[in-house]
Design a protein around this motif. Structure first.
Motif, mmCIF file in Angstrom:
data_model
loop_
_atom_site.group_PDB
_atom_site.id
_atom_site.type_symbol
_atom_site.label_atom_id
_atom_site.label_comp_id
_atom_site.label_asym_id
_atom_site.label_seq_id
_atom_site.Cartn_x
_atom_site.Cartn_y
_atom_site.Cartn_z
ATOM 1 N N GLU A 50 0.830 -1.205 0.000
ATOM 2 C CA GLU A 50 0.000 0.000 0.000
ATOM 3 C C GLU A 50 0.866 1.257 0.000
ATOM 4 O OE1 GLU A 50 -2.287 -0.677 3.537
ATOM 5 O OE2 GLU A 50 -3.815 -1.836 2.466
ATOM 6 N N MET A 51 1.938 1.234 0.792
ATOM 7 C CA MET A 51 2.841 2.380 0.885
ATOM 8 C C MET A 51 3.536 2.638 -0.450
ATOM 9 S SD MET A 51 6.218 2.716 3.313
ATOM 10 C CE MET A 51 7.124 1.498 2.346
ATOM 11 N N THR A 52 4.047 1.583 -1.081
ATOM 12 C CA THR A 52 4.750 1.780 -2.349
ATOM 13 C C THR A 52 3.797 2.289 -3.430
ATOM 14 O OG1 THR A 52 4.561 -0.558 -2.948
ATOM 15 C CG2 THR A 52 6.593 0.122 -1.865
ATOM 16 N N VAL A 53 2.584 1.769 -3.448
ATOM 17 C CA VAL A 53 1.594 2.242 -4.417
ATOM 18 C C VAL A 53 1.259 3.708 -4.147
ATOM 19 C CG1 VAL A 53 -0.814 2.010 -5.170
ATOM 20 C CG2 VAL A 53 0.629 -0.025 -4.945
ATOM 21 N N ALA A 54 1.056 4.061 -2.887
ATOM 22 C CA ALA A 54 0.729 5.448 -2.530
ATOM 23 C C ALA A 54 1.849 6.403 -2.940
ATOM 24 C CB ALA A 54 0.459 5.562 -1.033
ATOM 25 N N PHE A 59 3.628 10.781 -6.244
ATOM 26 C CA PHE A 59 4.748 11.480 -6.874
ATOM 27 C C PHE A 59 4.909 11.147 -8.354
ATOM 28 C CE2 PHE A 59 5.793 11.433 -2.312
ATOM 29 C CZ PHE A 59 5.799 12.803 -2.120
ATOM 30 N N GLU A 60 3.955 10.375 -8.874
ATOM 31 C CA GLU A 60 3.927 10.034 -10.300
ATOM 32 C C GLU A 60 5.256 9.455 -10.765
ATOM 33 O OE1 GLU A 60 2.709 13.781 -11.955
ATOM 34 O OE2 GLU A 60 0.600 13.320 -11.626
ATOM 35 N N VAL A 61 5.688 8.417 -10.056
ATOM 36 C CA VAL A 61 6.918 7.696 -10.396
ATOM 37 C C VAL A 61 6.590 6.207 -10.461
ATOM 38 C CG1 VAL A 61 8.469 9.403 -9.351
ATOM 39 C CG2 VAL A 61 7.636 7.487 -7.969
ATOM 40 N N GLU A 62 7.508 5.462 -11.025
ATOM 41 C CA GLU A 62 7.350 4.015 -11.075
ATOM 42 C C GLU A 62 8.611 3.367 -10.527
ATOM 43 O OE1 GLU A 62 6.593 0.546 -14.359
ATOM 44 O OE2 GLU A 62 5.713 2.519 -14.704
ATOM 45 N N PHE A 63 8.441 2.566 -9.489
ATOM 46 C CA PHE A 63 9.586 1.887 -8.883
ATOM 47 C C PHE A 63 10.109 0.819 -9.834
ATOM 48 C CE2 PHE A 63 8.461 2.514 -4.098
ATOM 49 C CZ PHE A 63 8.414 3.871 -4.291
ATOM 50 N N ASP A 64 11.403 0.729 -9.929
ATOM 51 C CA ASP A 64 12.058 -0.337 -10.677
ATOM 52 C C ASP A 64 12.658 -1.276 -9.641
ATOM 53 O OD1 ASP A 64 13.618 -2.038 -12.171
ATOM 54 O OD2 ASP A 64 14.540 -0.448 -13.373
ATOM 55 N N PHE A 65 11.953 -2.358 -9.352
ATOM 56 C CA PHE A 65 12.363 -3.251 -8.275
ATOM 57 C C PHE A 65 13.640 -4.019 -8.603
ATOM 58 C CE2 PHE A 65 7.878 -2.459 -7.468
ATOM 59 C CZ PHE A 65 7.943 -2.052 -6.149
ATOM 60 N N ILE A 68 16.702 -1.290 -7.387
ATOM 61 C CA ILE A 68 16.987 -0.995 -5.983
ATOM 62 C C ILE A 68 16.870 -2.268 -5.146
ATOM 63 C CG2 ILE A 68 14.598 -0.320 -5.519
ATOM 64 C CD1 ILE A 68 15.746 1.724 -3.489
ATOM 65 N N ASP A 69 17.684 -2.330 -4.131
ATOM 66 C CA ASP A 69 17.610 -3.435 -3.179
ATOM 67 C C ASP A 69 16.273 -3.308 -2.444
ATOM 68 O OD1 ASP A 69 17.889 -5.251 -1.110
ATOM 69 O OD2 ASP A 69 19.709 -4.337 -0.285
ATOM 70 N N PRO A 70 15.399 -4.315 -2.527
ATOM 71 C CA PRO A 70 14.081 -4.220 -1.896
ATOM 72 C C PRO A 70 14.147 -3.933 -0.398
ATOM 73 C CG PRO A 70 14.278 -6.272 -3.144
ATOM 74 C CD PRO A 70 15.599 -5.581 -3.202
ATOM 75 N N VAL A 71 15.205 -4.368 0.256
ATOM 76 C CA VAL A 71 15.365 -4.105 1.687
ATOM 77 C C VAL A 71 15.420 -2.604 1.940
ATOM 78 C CG1 VAL A 71 16.924 -4.413 3.655
ATOM 79 C CG2 VAL A 71 16.478 -6.325 2.106
ATOM 80 N N GLN A 72 16.014 -1.860 1.038
ATOM 81 C CA GLN A 72 16.140 -0.405 1.192
ATOM 82 C C GLN A 72 14.792 0.308 1.091
ATOM 83 O OE1 GLN A 72 19.269 1.335 1.756
ATOM 84 N NE2 GLN A 72 19.626 -0.772 2.349
ATOM 85 N N LEU A 73 13.806 -0.344 0.501
ATOM 86 C CA LEU A 73 12.500 0.287 0.323
ATOM 87 C C LEU A 73 11.695 0.402 1.605
ATOM 88 C CD1 LEU A 73 11.343 -1.178 -3.092
ATOM 89 C CD2 LEU A 73 12.090 1.153 -2.604
ATOM 90 N N SER A 84 12.685 10.562 -4.560
ATOM 91 C CA SER A 84 13.129 11.873 -5.026
ATOM 92 C C SER A 84 13.976 11.754 -6.282
ATOM 93 C CB SER A 84 13.925 12.566 -3.913
ATOM 94 O OG SER A 84 14.419 13.795 -4.347
ATOM 95 N N SER A 85 14.877 10.781 -6.306
ATOM 96 C CA SER A 85 15.756 10.624 -7.477
ATOM 97 C C SER A 85 14.965 10.188 -8.703
ATOM 98 C CB SER A 85 16.880 9.613 -7.184
ATOM 99 O OG SER A 85 16.376 8.304 -7.107
ATOM 100 N N LEU A 86 13.930 9.381 -8.526
ATOM 101 C CA LEU A 86 13.097 8.977 -9.653
ATOM 102 C C LEU A 86 12.388 10.181 -10.267
ATOM 103 C CD1 LEU A 86 11.356 5.709 -8.376
ATOM 104 C CD2 LEU A 86 13.109 5.890 -10.164
ATOM 105 N N LYS A 87 11.850 11.022 -9.418
ATOM 106 C CA LYS A 87 11.114 12.192 -9.892
ATOM 107 C C LYS A 87 12.033 13.220 -10.540
ATOM 108 C CE LYS A 87 7.267 14.477 -10.299
ATOM 109 N NZ LYS A 87 6.125 13.978 -11.041
#
Length: 89
Positions: A50-54, A59-65, A68-73, A84-87
């Motif tokens: 829910e948090m990642t979707v929110a 911020f109108e970005v798309e995570f590239d799993f 990034i190391d998923p643990v860092q998310l 921030s870096s994605l945007k």
């Protein structure tokens, strides 16, 4: 293009998990960049999704799993920097 700063992402994130923080006995003021939302029990796997979707929607970005190391998310600082870096890319 508007630049997104890490503080804005952090504010949104802490707002999103505010009630969950309170239930676990934390306040947003106590949350530092190394705070792991998953390990601390503030979020579970469903809340993580829910948090990642929110964050992606807000911020109108798309995570590239794969990027990034998923643990860092689940760690506040790295997650806010990543969004921030994605945007700002």
């Amino acid at each position: 293009m508007n630049q997104l700063n890490v503080a804005s992402v952090r504010e949104f994130l802490l707002d999103f998990v505010d009630e969950r923080l309170s239930v676990r006995g934390y306040s947003a003021a106590e949350v530092n960049d190394e705070f792991d939302l998953l390990v601390s029990g503030v979020i579970d796997s469903l809340a993580f999704l829910e948090m990642t979707v929110a964050l992606q929607e807000r911020f109108e970005v798309e995570f590239d799993f794969e990027e990034i190391d998923p643990v860092q998310l689940s760690i506040v600082g790295p997650l806010c920097h990543y969004v921030s870096s994605l945007k700002n890319a």
